[in-house]
Write a protein that holds these residues in place. Structure first.
Motif, PDB file in Angstrom:
ATOM      1  N   GLY A 119     -74.014 -82.583  61.949  1.00  0.00           N
ATOM      2  CA  GLY A 119     -73.540 -81.474  62.771  1.00  0.00           C
ATOM      3  C   GLY A 119     -74.681 -80.659  63.364  1.00  0.00           C
ATOM      4  N   SER A 167     -73.528 -83.440  54.300  1.00  0.00           N
ATOM      5  CA  SER A 167     -72.197 -83.928  54.685  1.00  0.00           C
ATOM      6  C   SER A 167     -71.992 -85.342  54.169  1.00  0.00           C
ATOM      7  CB  SER A 167     -72.047 -83.902  56.200  1.00  0.00           C
ATOM      8  OG  SER A 167     -72.243 -82.610  56.700  1.00  0.00           O
ATOM      9  N   GLN A 220     -66.879 -80.118  58.666  1.00  0.00           N
ATOM     10  CA  GLN A 220     -67.821 -79.283  59.402  1.00  0.00           C
ATOM     11  C   GLN A 220     -67.233 -78.844  60.745  1.00  0.00           C
ATOM     12  OE1 GLN A 220     -71.689 -81.054  59.314  1.00  0.00           O
ATOM     13  NE2 GLN A 220     -72.743 -79.224  60.020  1.00  0.00           N
ATOM     14  N   ASP A 280     -67.450 -78.015  53.851  1.00  0.00           N
ATOM     15  CA  ASP A 280     -68.669 -78.307  54.609  1.00  0.00           C
ATOM     16  C   ASP A 280     -68.902 -77.188  55.623  1.00  0.00           C
ATOM     17  OD1 ASP A 280     -70.869 -79.468  55.647  1.00  0.00           O
ATOM     18  OD2 ASP A 280     -69.942 -81.398  56.112  1.00  0.00           O
ATOM     19  N   GLU A 281     -69.758 -76.268  55.277  1.00  0.00           N
ATOM     20  CA  GLU A 281     -70.037 -75.104  56.126  1.00  0.00           C
ATOM     21  C   GLU A 281     -68.759 -74.483  56.671  1.00  0.00           C
ATOM     22  OE1 GLU A 281     -73.114 -75.759  58.963  1.00  0.00           O
ATOM     23  OE2 GLU A 281     -73.957 -77.429  57.830  1.00  0.00           O
TER      24      GLU A 281
HETATM   25 MG   LIG Z   1     -73.340 -81.635  57.891  1.00  0.00          MG
END
Ligand SMILES: [Mg+2]
Ligand SMILES: Nc1ncnc2c1ncn2[C@@H]1O[C@H](COP(=O)(O)OP(=O)(O)OP(=O)(O)O)[C@@H](O)[C@H]1O
Ligand SMILES: Nc1ncnc2c1ncn2[C@@H]1O[C@H](COP(=O)(O)OP(=O)(O)OP(=O)(O)O)[C@@H](O)[C@H]1O
Ligand SMILES: [Mg+2]
Lengths: 309, 279, 239, 279, 239
Positions: free
Chosen positions: C129, E42, E78, E151-152
């Motif tokens: 990402g 991730s 994400q 994820d974030e």
């Molecule tokens: Mg990631």
């Protein structure tokens, strides 16, 4: 394979008799129009159904796949199918049509078959007009290679002739009648004997099982044939209405049909043998086929004769 | 769709097999798997034919068909038929696809053009190939041109439909990126819209190619003296089931081969797709 | 490039997203936009960019009212928006119109600047990402825009990478003096980069307050003065 | 694609017109814009016919065609032809689409099934409608069933192709969401893959419907005595250009109408698409 | 649900993304994963979730080695990954298998919890970036998972909304004692939420250090002890 009358009395009828009808067989239209077949078999509770055949090859497909019991075709088409092993026999001749001839434009310089040398001629491969063309060439000592054959469907051939894409056309009614009336096309070579007759064929297994009923169907056709002979005007109207063509075109087409001899016989056999030779040459029938035998197997006049007695 | 080409073979049916033996690998080669059904079909058909359940006048046996094809090949006419039809398909395909890309891009991009053209195109789309024949003879006579043009018409419609839909399905977000760079509409189409609608475009091409093959018969009704469609029609007119089926088989084989080429192209062109790894 | 936003309001099907926003920047200024989620920051940025023409009010660039896209402007979107069919390198050089070789060189330089050397031939689906976001940043910077619109450009990045890229942004700024509008949720980031910070609140988003940060750049992270500003901004936000 | 339905008319050609006058609005109504070309075409055609440039035996004038259609309507046979053909199309379309959805989902989802089935399906795809006729007569005789089945075959292929491609184009990211919920494969297909590939599926349906219309002619060669395909073939066999063109016109109109229905469905079903607002 | 990761390595076409990662969590523990962009966080999360089976090593849940998806686990990706054809409400209730009405009620409750009341019938394309992310959070929480992989999750949110949602997460945790693995770039966030923080570095990402935070939850933001941890973590990262 003809049935004999002693057995016929004990036979039980079919549940259903499946006829075809076709615009190229005016008698079939009359039969359907007046419901004579239904009338004939009503008492026994036998159902009658009609299927439209758009052309000989469709009628043969229907016969082969056991979709109809009786099918109307050109004689040559029946012969070709027989050569491939189709289990059919010809039991009746619904007419001697002059449905094909060689046609050219009004202004064209072509006047006889010999003039076709090197010219573009439209025809539908394998059909009666094609056989007619080859026999006409043959008669005048020409070969198929001497002309440029353009394979077009009948209707498209008429169009191509009208717009000058081809010089001549081996025509077929009602396209031909219409071309005559509308564009003044002229029939420069005619020969009724080179046509291969209109055959009413029956599936062999049907004929074997129900010979009596074959005779009775023929009886119905006979009634229609006689009616057509007596009422040519009305017959033309029926044809025009059913086939969606002009009455004038229908009349012309009917004029070119000879309904006088319904019994399959020597003349039909001879015509088919001649056609068979041409087809063999054109590879539409296998080289090894025995035309003589095929024709004899195909044409079975026994049912009509009995009816006449 | 074409995952098998990179060896990404199925995982569900054999999840535990980490390293297949060379034998197994060969056994389950996609080509072999793909042949299972056709082979079964042919064997059953042959058996039924031999047993006389299907008479030859209805449906000749596979061996008879193969004989017929071999016979055509030996006479040397087979290559003529196959060659000329392939040639017509090729030209028609190019023409039809090109026309569809150009018109489809405009229709997909400009609302006005869509309103102007699309209704008519959609109406024409349902006209059967046979119905076009007399019109094409009228307009273009019976030469090679009219045949190729008719095939192009067949190819046109599916390609067009898929392009237009592909374009209107393109993510607006990506187009905005191009707009920020001051791209002209042409650049937008070329650099963003066409690549982004490529999957749809390629399906359209494959669909169009299929329709092209179908239009061959109608095209070769227009005064052809060679070609697969010609063979089929002659087979029907001369009542030769073996010729009919032989031409069908040839249609199927050639159709399959040309489609496989396009499918290969599809796989190459879409390697970037974050696609479903299938089980 | 100077920018003026005057009474901009944007409605979507009757719902107002932002209402009556006005502000002005001078050439080479970096303006921060802060506000809660959904208060219309992205909407405002789209109006400024010219991508969205459906707003009411006026946006002027260099004194001229405009309603369409300016090719000297660049936009870093909230999502990476990479072309999935292009490699990292082709994505970065996507908007360049130079010759192929020159394009390639420029792209490579910026790929290195955002820390992605070695990933030139990766496709977007192979990137993490944060890596994708960095490609998007490189793609926007490579054209040396006069007006740079940034929508949370660094939010997907770890603290370390984030600082590197903030410094990269400042470097670009000191080189080209681009005018920038930066949407961010990170007050420290805004304080490190911006000359002026505009706070929006509510739904529909309205103008709440404007802070002018007069510290010269580059600033020291976590300096005393900056901390004071931060306190004020937090106070302004958390009500 | 169908943006005009929500009044989102073009912005490029008239960028400054903020509020069009009611008159202008009516003038530029999509329906009117869409009629411009066909109307011009018909006028030119009529003029050429009247001037005798195109003789009637080749291509009758539009008025003659309309007369012919009115004549059919007055005789009462028109409704029979239109009705039976529409009915066949409808059934064939349902059948073909259903088969394509089921098979296409499996093929799109399971690599093994693809390897097994797809090659054969792709080969069949290029077999022309006319070639199927003898086979269908053989298998299913000449009743209504064989006609509907043949139309279904025509519909099947484009729908199948688009579904398979649509499925393999679905974003893996969305599928993973479903996988996290422990969805079965069936649920994945139903709840994620089919909706996500809906644009592709709908194009397939429209493409398939078009092909269905094309297969009508072949279907009605199988002993039909009513229907548009029947009319066309009778027209060809009896050399009646007016009947041929009348049936072509009816094909075009019906095809357009049925397509418009699908297009409407497409627009409704895809309202969520973040699609290009076109100029 | 307890989780054990043992020697997990993941390669993509020969390039290693993460190498030899091992750690362990007890039931109800919240583990933070910190690391620079592209270091494989991730990737690791996907391996734990079972979505990716291509890794080497072993992942065990409740002591059983598994390689497929566990239905008691939930994943906040994400990116929001909303179904574009579903409304906010349908997206949130996407994974629920209850009856329609019950589903609706649950979804509505969680929509309100993430601050999106009134947006139930919006489609994803009508949402702002942060709103979309909040829908994704609601979708994951609504199933009350035993294992939650994040994820974030909060990176697209403003400070205020972020804190609200962090508290929401803690509320869920105190109610269900879900085990959580949280990837984040925000050290404050990690310190506020996690019982244990694992630092990865490098490309390929390798295990760097593990911090066990023994403060009881809920913690005070910016407390003395936490600040000390922060310093140590920063030191560990910025090398
Ligand atoms: Mg990631
Ligand atoms: N295309 C659209 N249609 C309808 N409403 C929209 C659309 N785009 C944005 N909105 C609405 O406008 C409001 C502001 O959205 P915007 O994306 O500008 O928020 P934002 O400030 O960028 O938030 P975030 O920090 O979460 O990205 C939201 O309430 C959103 O629902
Ligand atoms: N499908 C893939 N194919 C090839 N390489 C991949 C793939 N997915 C990830 N990678 C590589 O694996 C590495 C780690 O990626 P990952 O997404 O796990 O990073 P991350 O730690 O989550 O970073 P970020 O904080 O930026 O999200 C990257 O170098 C990336 O290029
Ligand atoms: Mg935003």
């Amino acid at each position: 394979s003809a049935g004999c009358s002693s057995e016929a009395s004990s036979e039980t009828g079919p549940e259903k008799i499946r006829l075809d009808y076709a615009y190229y067989s005016p008698t079939s239209l009359v039969v359907k129009k007046f419901g004579w077949a239904e009338e004939e078999f009503e008492k026994e509770g036998i159902e009658v159904s009609y299927t439209l055949s758009q052309g000989s090859n469709k009628a043969l497909e229907f016969l082969n796949s056991d979709s109809v019991d009786f099918g109307s075709t050109a004689g040559a088409a029946a012969l070709m199918a027989k050569a491939k092993g189709s289990p059919i026999e010809n039991v009746y001749v619904y007419s001697k049509p002059e449905w094909t001839a060689l046609v050219t434009n009004k202004e064209s310089k072509i006047e006889k078959v010999e003039d076709l040398k090197g010219k573009k001629v439209a025809a539908t491969l394998g059909t009666d007009p094609y056989i007619f063309l080859l026999r006409a060439l043959n008669e005048k000592g020409l070969k198929a290679e001497d002309i440029q054959l353009v394979n077009l469907q009948h209707g498209d051939g008429a169009n191509a002739l009208a717009s000058g894409d081809v010089d001549a056309w081996a025509g077929l009614d009602p396209h031909m009648a219409r071309a005559e009336l509308e564009t003044g096309a002229k029939l420069f070579y005619r020969n009724p004997d080179f046509n291969t007759y209109g055959f009413l064929n029956v599936r062999s297994d049907f004929a074997e099982k129900y010979p009596n009923y074959v005779e009775r169907v023929i009886k119905v056709y006979e009634k229609a044939r006689k009616w057509v002979l007596e009422n040519p005007g009305e017959a033309a109207e029926i044809l025009a209405e059913e086939a969606n063509i002009d009455v004038e075109v229908a009349k012309k087409e009917l004029e070119r049909n000879d309904f006088s001899n319904p019994v399959p016989g020597t003349e039909h056999k001879d015509a088919l043998k001649a056609a068979g030779k041409v087809l063999k040459k054109g590879e539409a029938i296998d080289k090894g086929a025995d035309i003589e035998k095929l024709v004899n197997d195909l044409i079975n006049p026994s049912y009509v004769k009995k009816e006449d007695q | 769709m074409a995952n098998h080409q990179n060896g990404n073979t199925a995982s569900l049916p054999f999840p535990k097999v980490k390293k297949a033996s060379p034998f197994k690998k060969a056994m389950f080669h996609p080509f072999i798997v793909g042949s299972i059904l056709p082979v079964i079909l042919i064997i059953v058909w042959e058996a039924l034919s031999r047993a006389g359940v299907i008479p030859a006048y209805q449906l000749p046996s596979p061996t008879a068909i193969v004989d017929k094809i071999i016979e055509l090949a030996e006479k040397g006419t087979l290559w003529g038929h196959v060659g000329i039809t392939t040639y017509r398909i090729f030209l028609g395909f190019l023409l039809g696809t090109a026309a569809a890309v150009i018109i489809g891009s405009f229709v997909g991009f400009y609302n006005r053009v869509e309103q102007l053209l699309d209704p008519m195109i959609q109406a024409f789309r349902s006209i059967p190939s046979l119905a076009w024949v007399p019109l094409f003879i009228l307009w273009m006579s019976i030469g090679e041109a009219s045949k190729v043009a008719l095939i192009a018409v067949g190819v046109f419609f599916p390609v067009y439909l898929n392009i237009v839909s592909g374009i209107s399905g393109v993510d607006r977000k990506l187009i905005e990126v191009g707009k920020m760079y001051g791209f002209t509409n042409f650049q937008l189409v070329k650099r963003i819209i066409l690549p982004a609608s490529l999957p749809s475009f390629l399906v359209g091409m494959r669909s169009g190619l299929g329709l092209g093959w179908m239009f061959v018969v109608a095209a070769e009704l227009m005064g052809a003296s060679q070609g697969l469609g010609y063979l089929l029609v002659v087979g029907q007119n001369t009542y030769s089931p073996d010729l009919i089926i032989a031409s069908i088989v040839l249609f199927a084989i050639l159709g399959k081969v040309t489609d496989a080429l396009l499918k290969r192209l599809e796989y190459k062109a879409l390697h970037w797709q974050d696609r479903l790894e299938r089980s | 490039m100077s920018l003026m936003v005057k009474n901009v309001t944007r409605r979507f099907n009757g719902n107002t997203a932002v209402k009556n926003i006005s502000f002005q920047t001078y050439k080479g200024e970096i303006v921060g936009l802060l506000g809660t989620s959904g208060c219309g920051k992205s909407t405002l940025l789209r109006a400024i960019s010219g991508l969205d023409e459906g707003y009411e009010g006026e946006v002027s660039l260099n004194g001229n009212a405009v309603r369409n896209v300016n090719t000297n402007a660049s936009f870093i979107f909230q999502e990476p928006r990479l072309m999935p069919w292009l490699t990292v390198k082709d994505n970065v050089s996507f908007g360049l119109s130079e010759k192929k070789q020159e394009k390639g060189l420029k792209a490579e330089r910026y790929i290195e600047l955002v820390g992605l050397k070695g990933y030139e031939n990766y496709y977007p689906l192979e990137l993490s990402g944060g890596m994708a976001q960095r490609v998007a940043i490189a793609r926007a910077l490579v054209t040396s825009p006069e007006l740079l619109l940034l929508d949370e450009p660094f939010s997907a990045l770890d603290a370390f990478t984030k600082m590197q890229l903030q410094d990269l942004l400042l470097k670009i700024w000191s080189e080209y003096r681009s005018t920038m509008v930066l949407v961010t949720h990170d007050i420290d980031e805004a304080l490190y980069l911006c000359d002026r910070i505009i706070i929006l609140t509510g739904q529909p988003g309205v103008f709440k307050q404007e802070f002018v940060i007069e510290e010269p750049k580059p600033r020291r992270r976590g300096s005393q003065q900056v901390a004071a500003y931060k306190e004020r901004i937090l106070k302004c936000l958390e009500l």
